[in-house]
Design a protein around this motif. Structure first.
Motif, short mmCIF file in Angstrom:
data_model
loop_
_atom_site.label_atom_id
_atom_site.label_comp_id
_atom_site.label_asym_id
_atom_site.label_seq_id
_atom_site.Cartn_x
_atom_site.Cartn_y
_atom_site.Cartn_z
N ASP A 66 0.80 -1.23 0.00
CA ASP A 66 0.00 0.00 0.00
C ASP A 66 0.83 1.27 0.00
O ASP A 66 0.37 2.33 0.44
CB ASP A 66 -1.00 0.01 1.17
N THR A 67 2.07 1.20 -0.52
CA THR A 67 2.81 2.43 -0.79
C THR A 67 2.43 2.90 -2.20
O THR A 67 1.64 2.25 -2.87
CB THR A 67 4.34 2.21 -0.69
N ILE A 68 2.99 4.01 -2.62
CA ILE A 68 2.58 4.59 -3.91
C ILE A 68 3.79 4.95 -4.77
O ILE A 68 4.91 5.06 -4.27
CB ILE A 68 1.73 5.86 -3.70
N PHE A 69 3.52 5.13 -6.05
CA PHE A 69 4.47 5.83 -6.92
C PHE A 69 4.15 7.31 -6.73
O PHE A 69 3.12 7.80 -7.19
CB PHE A 69 4.33 5.38 -8.37
N GLY A 81 7.92 3.69 -3.34
CA GLY A 81 8.45 2.86 -2.27
C GLY A 81 8.68 3.53 -0.94
O GLY A 81 9.20 2.89 -0.02
N GLY A 82 8.28 4.79 -0.78
CA GLY A 82 8.57 5.45 0.49
C GLY A 82 7.40 6.18 1.13
O GLY A 82 7.50 6.61 2.29
N PHE A 83 6.27 6.30 0.39
CA PHE A 83 5.14 7.08 0.90
C PHE A 83 3.85 6.26 0.88
O PHE A 83 3.63 5.44 -0.02
CB PHE A 83 4.93 8.33 0.05
N ASN A 84 3.00 6.53 1.86
CA ASN A 84 1.65 5.99 1.87
C ASN A 84 0.77 6.85 0.96
O ASN A 84 1.18 7.93 0.51
CB ASN A 84 1.09 6.00 3.30
N ALA A 85 -0.46 6.41 0.73
CA ALA A 85 -1.36 7.12 -0.17
C ALA A 85 -1.68 8.54 0.29
O ALA A 85 -2.00 9.41 -0.52
CB ALA A 85 -2.65 6.32 -0.35
N ASP A 86 -1.58 8.80 1.60
CA ASP A 86 -1.84 10.15 2.10
C ASP A 86 -0.59 11.03 2.08
O ASP A 86 -0.58 12.12 2.66
CB ASP A 86 -2.43 10.08 3.51
N MET A 87 0.46 10.56 1.41
CA MET A 87 1.74 11.26 1.28
C MET A 87 2.50 11.36 2.61
O MET A 87 3.38 12.22 2.77
CB MET A 87 1.57 12.65 0.65
N SER A 88 2.18 10.48 3.55
CA SER A 88 2.99 10.40 4.76
C SER A 88 4.16 9.47 4.47
O SER A 88 4.00 8.42 3.84
CB SER A 88 2.17 9.88 5.95
N VAL A 172 1.96 18.57 -4.52
CA VAL A 172 1.32 18.38 -3.22
C VAL A 172 2.29 18.88 -2.16
O VAL A 172 3.28 18.22 -1.85
CB VAL A 172 0.97 16.89 -2.98
N GLY A 173 2.01 20.07 -1.62
CA GLY A 173 2.92 20.67 -0.65
C GLY A 173 4.29 20.82 -1.28
O GLY A 173 4.42 21.37 -2.39
N TYR A 175 6.09 18.53 -2.57
CA TYR A 175 6.37 17.44 -3.51
C TYR A 175 5.84 17.77 -4.90
O TYR A 175 4.68 18.16 -5.06
CB TYR A 175 5.76 16.13 -3.00
N TYR A 176 6.69 17.56 -5.89
CA TYR A 176 6.34 17.83 -7.29
C TYR A 176 6.12 16.52 -8.04
O TYR A 176 6.59 15.47 -7.64
CB TYR A 176 7.47 18.61 -7.98
N ASN A 177 5.38 16.62 -9.15
CA ASN A 177 5.16 15.47 -10.04
C ASN A 177 4.47 14.30 -9.33
O ASN A 177 4.78 13.14 -9.58
CB ASN A 177 6.48 14.99 -10.66
N VAL A 178 3.53 14.63 -8.47
CA VAL A 178 2.74 13.61 -7.76
C VAL A 178 1.54 13.23 -8.63
O VAL A 178 0.81 14.12 -9.09
CB VAL A 178 2.24 14.14 -6.40
N PRO A 179 1.32 11.94 -8.89
CA PRO A 179 0.16 11.55 -9.71
C PRO A 179 -1.15 12.08 -9.14
O PRO A 179 -1.38 12.02 -7.93
CB PRO A 179 0.20 10.02 -9.67
N LYS A 180 -1.97 12.63 -10.03
CA LYS A 180 -3.28 13.16 -9.64
C LYS A 180 -4.14 12.05 -9.06
O LYS A 180 -4.83 12.24 -8.07
CB LYS A 180 -3.95 13.75 -10.88
#
Length: 195
Positions: A66-69, A81-88, A172-173, A175-180
């Motif tokens: 349940d991590t994200i690209f 490989g380093g963030f959860n879906a809520d960007m934590s 997002v805050g 962070y750049y290039n975060v998938p919509k």
């Protein structure tokens, strides 16, 4: 006599093959299961032993579940490989030494470790190259030239990787290039019977 000799040589060759085949272990392979489809990556422990061991520890512990690209740049790379879906950001183990001087290049489809500007700072995050990213290759031991360690390659499912790469992105805050739309890694699993 000639037939007996041929038979014995064939039997010896077959026996040797059977004995030595298991000794030549295949490179480990993992499957990335995502909400955009799956892809399979072969790892190269002979070229990057510490990096592969580090990555497989994260895989076996279920860390990537349940991590994200979280960073996607078309015609460059996708990173996760380093963030959860809520960007934590997830808590990681200590960093691994940079093994970028292993002769592997940041070519299309290769898996490499993400890091900060500090050469030996890679922990759990990785990226998949979409192009020949020559500036990311090892050029020398200096911090600015050491590059990013390649330790695997996509064997199957590069179409999934490229689909992820064209996802529209936002900021997002900090962070750049975060998938919509969230690109979720359901899990990364070691394949028990490699391709």
């Amino acid at each position: 006599m000639r037939k007996l000799y041929t038979f014995l040589m064939l039997a010896l060759f077959t026996a040797f093959s059977l004995v030595s085949a298991p000794a030549i272990a295949a490179n480990p392979q993992v499957v990335f299961e995502t909400n955009h489809g799956n892809f399979i990556v072969e790892l190269y422990p002979e070229k990057a032993p510490k990096t592969v061991a580090n990555f497989l520890q994260y895989v076996k512990s279920g860390f990537y579940k349940d991590t994200i690209f979280h960073r996607v740049i078309d015609r460059f790379m996708i990173q996760g490989g380093g963030f959860n879906a809520d960007m934590s950001e997830k808590q990681t183990r200590p960093p691994v030494v940079n093994e970028a001087a292993n002769g592997l290049l940041n070519e299309p489809g290769t898996l490499a470790m993400a890091r900060t500007s500090e050469p030996d700072s890679a922990t759990a995050q990785f990226f998949i190259n979409l192009e020949n990213n020559v500036p990311l290759n090892f050029r020398g031991p200096d911090p600015d030239s050491i590059g990013y360690c390649v330790f695997g390659r996509v064997l199957r499912g590069m179409d999934v990787v490229r689909e992820i790469a064209i996802t529209p992105t936002i900021n997002v805050g900090p962070y750049y290039n975060v998938p919509k739309s969230t690109i979720l890694i359901h899990q990364v699993k070691l394949i028990t019977q490699p391709l």
